[in-house]
Write a protein that holds these residues in place. Structure first.
Motif, PDB file in Angstrom:
ATOM      1  N   UNK A  18      45.369  32.170  -3.185  1.00 43.86           N
ATOM      2  CA  UNK A  18      46.111  32.907  -4.204  1.00 43.86           C
ATOM      3  C   UNK A  18      45.103  33.466  -5.197  1.00 43.86           C
ATOM      4  N   UNK A  19      45.194  34.762  -5.461  1.00 42.73           N
ATOM      5  CA  UNK A  19      44.289  35.410  -6.403  1.00 42.73           C
ATOM      6  C   UNK A  19      45.079  35.837  -7.625  1.00 42.73           C
ATOM      7  N   UNK A  20      44.567  35.529  -8.795  1.00 47.94           N
ATOM      8  CA  UNK A  20      45.224  35.875 -10.047  1.00 47.94           C
ATOM      9  C   UNK A  20      44.234  35.730 -11.190  1.00 47.94           C
ATOM     10  N   UNK A  21      44.705  35.290 -12.339  1.00 50.31           N
ATOM     11  CA  UNK A  21      43.837  35.103 -13.499  1.00 50.31           C
ATOM     12  C   UNK A  21      44.156  33.791 -14.183  1.00 50.31           C
ATOM     13  N   UNK A  22      43.163  33.272 -14.899  1.00 46.32           N
ATOM     14  CA  UNK A  22      43.313  32.085 -15.755  1.00 46.32           C
ATOM     15  C   UNK A  22      43.762  30.837 -15.010  1.00 46.32           C
ATOM     16  N   UNK A  23      43.193  30.587 -13.818  1.00 48.54           N
ATOM     17  CA  UNK A  23      43.527  29.373 -13.081  1.00 48.54           C
ATOM     18  C   UNK A  23      42.719  28.169 -13.551  1.00 48.54           C
ATOM     19  N   UNK A  24      41.820  28.384 -14.511  1.00 50.60           N
ATOM     20  CA  UNK A  24      41.043  27.270 -15.061  1.00 50.60           C
ATOM     21  C   UNK A  24      41.949  26.320 -15.821  1.00 50.60           C
ATOM     22  N   UNK A  52      39.847  32.635 -10.852  1.00 48.67           N
ATOM     23  CA  UNK A  52      40.765  33.655 -10.332  1.00 48.67           C
ATOM     24  C   UNK A  52      41.295  33.343  -8.932  1.00 48.67           C
ATOM     25  N   UNK A  53      40.929  32.164  -8.363  1.00 48.07           N
ATOM     26  CA  UNK A  53      41.417  31.827  -7.025  1.00 48.07           C
ATOM     27  C   UNK A  53      41.764  30.355  -6.888  1.00 48.07           C
ATOM     28  N   UNK A  54      42.857  30.121  -6.159  1.00 46.92           N
ATOM     29  CA  UNK A  54      43.340  28.790  -5.837  1.00 46.92           C
ATOM     30  C   UNK A  54      43.682  28.779  -4.355  1.00 46.92           C
TER      31      UNK A  54
END
Length: 154
Positions: A18-24, A52-54
């Motif tokens: 999954x690509x997105x933002x703020x996965x930290x 940005x990836x999980x």
């Protein structure tokens, strides 16, 4: 946001990125402990790749599309419009013709069942992939690529 691959077997187990933002991790949270993905209503454990990836393994599900979302705090999931498609099992029974030109370009009809119209569908000739063209649920066509040497390709 996006999910790659966008589809997998209904039996589950497909590793999805999954690509997105703020996965930290938010302040005070351990991402490794709280990170999860939700496929429809089923939650699975996530693995942190980057901010940005999980990665998550898709669970078993009924055939169809479901929204995919992520949580980094174990409680609040993203509001997602990204979809993952669970596909029925498929099987290949034959491919014809059984031989073609070394230069490639031979249209190979693959017969079986459970094929779905997807942009991700490919045929594999040895170590080379060729984009598949969906005909119907029991037939796809692939164009053989140029090959070096001679011999049988699975």
């Amino acid at each position: 946001s996006r999910v790659v691959p966008a589809s997998g077997a209904a039996e589950g187990g497909t590793l999805v990125t999954l690509t997105g933002t703020n996965f930290g991790a938010p302040t005070g949270y351990d991402t490794a402990y709280y990170l999860s993905c939700k496929f429809g209503t089923v939650t699975t454990t996530g693995s942190f790749v980057s901010d940005s990836q999980v990665e998550c393994a898709a669970p078993a599900s009924n055939v169809g599309s479901v929204p995919v979302s992520v949580t980094t705090n174990g409680a609040t999931f993203t509001a997602s419009t990204v979809q993952y498609q669970f596909l029925a099992s498929y099987d290949v029974s034959s491919a014809a013709p059984a031989s073609g030109s070394k230069a490639g370009g031979t249209i190979v009809r693959v017969k079986g069942y459970g094929f779905v119209d997807s942009n991700d569908m490919v045929c594999i000739f040895g170590d080379t992939t060729s984009k598949a063209r969906y005909v119907d649920g029991e037939n796809i066509d692939c164009t053989s690529p140029p090959m070096t040497g001679t011999g049988v390709v699975d």
